[in-house]
Each structure stands twice: as structure tokens, then as C-alpha cells.
Design a protein around this motif. Sequence first.
Motif, PDB file in Angstrom:
ATOM      1  N   ASN A   1     -17.893  -3.390   3.921  1.00  0.00           N
ATOM      2  CA  ASN A   1     -19.315  -3.583   3.680  1.00  0.00           C
ATOM      3  C   ASN A   1     -20.126  -2.297   3.909  1.00  0.00           C
ATOM      4  N   ARG A   2     -19.686  -1.470   4.869  1.00  0.00           N
ATOM      5  CA  ARG A   2     -20.422  -0.242   5.191  1.00  0.00           C
ATOM      6  C   ARG A   2     -20.470   0.713   4.020  1.00  0.00           C
ATOM      7  N   GLN A   3     -19.307   0.902   3.417  1.00  0.00           N
ATOM      8  CA  GLN A   3     -19.228   1.850   2.296  1.00  0.00           C
ATOM      9  C   GLN A   3     -19.391   1.159   0.955  1.00  0.00           C
ATOM     10  N   SER A   4     -19.555  -0.177   0.972  1.00  0.00           N
ATOM     11  CA  SER A   4     -19.486  -0.972  -0.260  1.00  0.00           C
ATOM     12  C   SER A   4     -18.245  -0.579  -1.052  1.00  0.00           C
ATOM     13  N   LYS A   5     -17.148  -0.527  -0.341  1.00  0.00           N
ATOM     14  CA  LYS A   5     -15.928  -0.008  -0.960  1.00  0.00           C
ATOM     15  C   LYS A   5     -14.884  -1.101  -1.117  1.00  0.00           C
ATOM     16  N   LYS A   6     -14.336  -1.180  -2.334  1.00  0.00           N
ATOM     17  CA  LYS A   6     -13.211  -2.086  -2.584  1.00  0.00           C
ATOM     18  C   LYS A   6     -11.913  -1.304  -2.437  1.00  0.00           C
ATOM     19  N   ALA A   7     -11.014  -1.823  -1.618  1.00  0.00           N
ATOM     20  CA  ALA A   7      -9.696  -1.195  -1.419  1.00  0.00           C
ATOM     21  C   ALA A   7      -8.864  -2.213  -0.661  1.00  0.00           C
ATOM     22  N   ILE A   8      -7.585  -1.947  -0.517  1.00  0.00           N
ATOM     23  CA  ILE A   8      -6.816  -2.848   0.339  1.00  0.00           C
ATOM     24  C   ILE A   8      -6.727  -2.215   1.718  1.00  0.00           C
ATOM     25  N   PHE A   9      -7.288  -2.927   2.698  1.00  0.00           N
ATOM     26  CA  PHE A   9      -7.336  -2.435   4.071  1.00  0.00           C
ATOM     27  C   PHE A   9      -6.359  -3.233   4.930  1.00  0.00           C
ATOM     28  N   GLU A  10      -5.522  -2.513   5.653  1.00  0.00           N
ATOM     29  CA  GLU A  10      -4.624  -3.142   6.626  1.00  0.00           C
ATOM     30  C   GLU A  10      -5.286  -3.045   7.993  1.00  0.00           C
ATOM     31  N   ILE A  11      -5.514  -4.181   8.615  1.00  0.00           N
ATOM     32  CA  ILE A  11      -6.219  -4.188   9.901  1.00  0.00           C
ATOM     33  C   ILE A  11      -5.326  -3.572  10.983  1.00  0.00           C
ATOM     34  N   ALA A  12      -5.888  -2.613  11.730  1.00  0.00           N
ATOM     35  CA  ALA A  12      -5.112  -1.869  12.730  1.00  0.00           C
ATOM     36  C   ALA A  12      -5.209  -2.544  14.085  1.00  0.00           C
ATOM     37  N   GLY A  13      -4.273  -2.222  14.957  1.00  0.00           N
ATOM     38  CA  GLY A  13      -4.326  -2.758  16.317  1.00  0.00           C
ATOM     39  C   GLY A  13      -2.940  -3.102  16.827  1.00  0.00           C
ATOM     40  N   GLU A  14      -2.894  -3.441  18.091  1.00  0.00           N
ATOM     41  CA  GLU A  14      -1.621  -3.799  18.710  1.00  0.00           C
ATOM     42  C   GLU A  14      -1.083  -5.084  18.086  1.00  0.00           C
ATOM     43  N   ASN A  15       0.196  -5.105  17.784  1.00  0.00           N
ATOM     44  CA  ASN A  15       0.845  -6.261  17.147  1.00  0.00           C
ATOM     45  C   ASN A  15       0.222  -6.625  15.796  1.00  0.00           C
ATOM     46  N   LYS A  16      -0.432  -5.655  15.155  1.00  0.00           N
ATOM     47  CA  LYS A  16      -0.999  -5.951  13.844  1.00  0.00           C
ATOM     48  C   LYS A  16      -0.091  -5.360  12.765  1.00  0.00           C
ATOM     49  N   GLY A  17      -0.484  -5.531  11.533  1.00  0.00           N
ATOM     50  CA  GLY A  17       0.306  -5.026  10.410  1.00  0.00           C
ATOM     51  C   GLY A  17       0.721  -6.170   9.514  1.00  0.00           C
ATOM     52  N   PHE A  18       1.035  -5.834   8.278  1.00  0.00           N
ATOM     53  CA  PHE A  18       1.475  -6.862   7.339  1.00  0.00           C
ATOM     54  C   PHE A  18       2.822  -7.435   7.777  1.00  0.00           C
ATOM     55  N   SER A  19       3.029  -8.706   7.470  1.00  0.00           N
ATOM     56  CA  SER A  19       4.313  -9.344   7.768  1.00  0.00           C
ATOM     57  C   SER A  19       5.415  -8.691   6.945  1.00  0.00           C
ATOM     58  N   ALA A  20       6.593  -8.533   7.567  1.00  0.00           N
ATOM     59  CA  ALA A  20       7.729  -7.983   6.820  1.00  0.00           C
ATOM     60  C   ALA A  20       8.429  -9.076   6.011  1.00  0.00           C
ATOM     61  N   GLU A  21       8.172 -10.332   6.378  1.00  0.00           N
ATOM     62  CA  GLU A  21       8.893 -11.447   5.752  1.00  0.00           C
ATOM     63  C   GLU A  21       8.124 -12.023   4.573  1.00  0.00           C
ATOM     64  N   VAL A  22       7.859 -11.155   3.602  1.00  0.00           N
ATOM     65  CA  VAL A  22       7.144 -11.564   2.391  1.00  0.00           C
ATOM     66  C   VAL A  22       7.805 -10.881   1.206  1.00  0.00           C
ATOM     67  N   SER A  23       7.316 -11.163   0.008  1.00  0.00           N
ATOM     68  CA  SER A  23       7.846 -10.494  -1.179  1.00  0.00           C
ATOM     69  C   SER A  23       7.668  -8.980  -1.065  1.00  0.00           C
ATOM     70  N   ASN A  24       8.652  -8.247  -1.576  1.00  0.00           N
ATOM     71  CA  ASN A  24       8.536  -6.788  -1.506  1.00  0.00           C
ATOM     72  C   ASN A  24       7.932  -6.171  -2.765  1.00  0.00           C
ATOM     73  N   GLU A  25       7.341  -7.014  -3.620  1.00  0.00           N
ATOM     74  CA  GLU A  25       6.554  -6.445  -4.726  1.00  0.00           C
ATOM     75  C   GLU A  25       5.430  -5.594  -4.147  1.00  0.00           C
ATOM     76  N   ASN A  26       5.062  -4.535  -4.820  1.00  0.00           N
ATOM     77  CA  ASN A  26       4.039  -3.604  -4.326  1.00  0.00           C
ATOM     78  C   ASN A  26       4.357  -3.107  -2.907  1.00  0.00           C
ATOM     79  N   GLY A  27       5.639  -2.926  -2.645  1.00  0.00           N
ATOM     80  CA  GLY A  27       6.054  -2.479  -1.316  1.00  0.00           C
ATOM     81  C   GLY A  27       6.065  -3.617  -0.319  1.00  0.00           C
ATOM     82  N   ASN A  28       4.956  -4.313  -0.232  1.00  0.00           N
ATOM     83  CA  ASN A  28       4.819  -5.464   0.668  1.00  0.00           C
ATOM     84  C   ASN A  28       3.682  -6.306   0.105  1.00  0.00           C
TER      85      ASN A  28
END
Length: 481
Positions: free
Chosen positions: A166-193
Motif C-alpha cells: 500500500n505504501r508504494q502502491s506496488k503490485k509484486a509478490i511479497f514473501e513475508i519475512a520473519g522467524e519460522n516464515k517463508g513459503f511452504s515447501a510442500e506445494v507445487s513446484n511450478e514457478n519455483g514454488n
Amino acid sequence: MGNEVMLQAFEWYLPNDGNYYKNLAKEAKNLKEKGIDSVWLPPMFKATSADDVGYGVYDLYDLGEFDQKQSVRTKYGTVEELKYAIEKLHEHEIKVYADVVLNHKAGADFTEVFKAYEVNPDNRLERISDAYDIEGWTGFDFKGRNGKYSEFIWHFQHFSGVDYDNRQSKKAIFEIAGENKGFSAEVSNENGNFDYLMFADIDHNHPDVRKELFSWGEWFVNYVNVDGFRYDALKHIDDGFIVDFTNHIKNVVKRDFYFFGEFWMYDDNNTNHYLYDTKYDVDLFDVALHFNMYNASKDSDNYDMRKIFDNTLVQEHPTIAVTFVDNHDSEPGQSLESFVEPWFKKIAYGLILLRKDGYPCVFYGDYYKIAGEYNIEGQKDMIDNLMYIRKNYAYGDQTDYMESEKLIGWVRHGDDSHDPMAVVISTGDMGSLKMNIGKENAGKKYRELTGDNPNTIVIDEEGFGEFEVGIATLTCWVSYE
Ligand code: CA
């Protein structure tokens, strides 16, 4: 009961008039009479607006009960109307499957500031920025519901990604950072993840999220009397979560319950991989068969019908295949558009309704119509006819006759109370196919039931019949007298 048929009871362009559940309740009797045993309803949850088909889920606890997102009702009606429709469907012995959308949440109530990485949309494993503060739509407090059924408030910690700062009015795919965060590895590997699909992507590994969704599932199966779940967007959701969630529902639900899901992928090797890696008890849509039928319908000159079942789920894993011709995503104008051509629909429905294997699912758009700008009439009479044949004649073992590129057929050998039945498909010229229905049927007269051919065929001494078929169509032959 055998030879069940499911109806996907919606399409993308249904009018937003709030009358859907009321109409469905009225239609229940007719549906049963025509051969429908179960219906897959559209997502019941309050979504971004009443115009939303339902996949932009805002509140899983609001089934058309609270004044949220500018209305009490959803696109389909109110929760009372939903419950009444389910009651009517059950009265007519039709099972009801709910579309369960657990991948994401949409239409957040407020933004929050948190650290996130931008990732490469084509390879989400690649971070293309350091973690920095973004303002994302991740806060859900459901003021209109005011804590009824659940007091859980969603925050950014409960999500793995968003697609807007919202700050930059920017569209992109953002991965939320933090401890124990990150995309699940147990998903389709299309587009890497492929964990991230749309909106605020739920983090299914967060302990509070798991607890909340388990608790929601238990509430849901007690609140509405559904008979199964259709999982949306399986390839974007952590496999382990689905296993645990499914087991949880099995443990708490006190009735027969059916689980099936959508894993949209044409590369069957991946589907197989998925099946073997995940040991959960969830049937899957036969996406490969859909695409084979789509390809055959688009290019019949070059399509070899002998390959129509190659790499399909119904051939390789028949006991878990939900076969379908089209759905709300494959219809014209939609995200996975791959609509089987109208001329091929009769053949396609024959391929799912008259065979031994698969749990066939008839698509609302093929049955009634596709509304809106596309305005495509359904083929209800044709599908009713094939469902009638399925219920009354399609029994017993099956022998295939893969005769040539444009001519195939099969025999259903019948059982103690049903004579054999013969099906012939041509994607080219008129022709006939000699098939054996058993010596014991010598002398029997066969007639065609779909209205394509007025002739009578007499079975010869060896049990063969020369079953005829017209141009680019399907015939179905049964005994009479
Ligand atoms: Ca996801």
C-alpha cells in the motif's frame, strides 16, 4: 447404490441476485429424477463482495449471516436459505459437497506494516530484494460478526505472502519475512514454488492458524449439514496441512464424508508424484482427461481418439478419479480457459457417464447454460439422456475397441439384471464398429438410445453386432423386446 453422478451446481457468470439457494431448493426434486446424486455447491463464505463467485473468501464463519462487505447475503443467498436448500437436497437423497477455500483470504479490514521480500514471480524461490517494510492488507477483525463463533483476528504473522504494498502502491509478490516464515515447501513446484496464488496467502504451518482452521472445520461441519469437502487450489496448500486437516474432520464428523480436490495440472507425472507423496484420502479431478477431451475437440482432424485415456487419472488411478468435462475455471473467459467445443460435448459426456470408472461430475454450464456475455446454451436434454442410460444400462465389465484414429467404442457387459450395452464414438465420418457382446446374446435386437440412429441391429451367432455411428457423434446401443 451405483453409477452415481455429481453436479457441479454453478458456473462463473451466475447472476448476483441472491436467489441461487432458493432456486436450488426448488430444483432438488428434478435433479434427483434426472439422475443427480450429489451436488458441489459454490463457496458459501462471505467474499470480497456479493459479486464475488466466492473464491475471494473474506470470512469463513459468515455464510450469509452478518452484515459484512456491504450485504448480509452472499452472491447465492442467506445462511437460512442455504440451510433450507441443503435440507431439500437431502430430502431428495442428494448429497451436498462444500467448496472449501483455505489457500487465501481476501478483502482485509486493515493494513499492517511488516517486513517482506519481493520474489521473482516466475521463480518464487528467488528473492529479488532484501526484506523491507511494506504495508499489506493482512488484518481481519470481522467487526460485522463481532466475535461470534470465533474471536480469532488475523494478522500478517498468519500469512506467508501478499501481492500489494500500500505504501508504494506496488503490485509484486511479497514473501513475508520473519522467524519460522517463508513459503511452504510442500506445494507445487511450478514457478519455483507455487504456495502463493492470490490475495493474502495463509501460512498453514503457523500453529495458531492450524488451530483456528481445525476449529473452523469442526464448527462448519456441525453448522451446515454437508456431506463432503471439495478442496480448492490443492497445489498451493501445504500437503501436510491437508493430511492433518482431513484427518481432523474425519475424527469430528459423525457421518459419511467425502473428500475430493482440485490439483490443476496437465503434467500427469507431477500429479502422480503428488498422489504418492501425499497419502491422504482425497479423490482428485481428472484434469488430464479434461485436457485430452479439449484437445480432441479443438483439433479432431489430427487427434487420435485411441489416446483419449492416455495419462489420465481414470486410467491410472481409477478409484480416486472425479471425471469432468468442464468447470468454472475452464469455461470461456476464465483463468484456466480450455472449454471443450460444443460439438464434442455429447462424446465427452459419454466418455465420463457411460464408462465403468470414475465419479462423473456434470458441469452446470454444460447442463443449463453459461450466462453473461458468452451466453452459451447448455445441452440438458443430451446430458439427461446419457444420465438415464448410465442409470439404466451402463453396468458390468468393459471391453474397449480402439479401432482407429477417429473410431472407438466399448462394450459394457452387463450384470444379472442388465443386458450388455455398446457405445460407439466417431470424430470423423459415419461408420460402424463390430463389437462382441457375448454369444449368449445371439439373435437379440439392439436399438440406439441417444436418437442418432433409427436402425435395428441383430446380434449374430458369435455374439457380434455391427454398431453404427453418425458423423462426429456417439451412439449407444441396448437390447429391446
Ligand atoms: Ca498457499
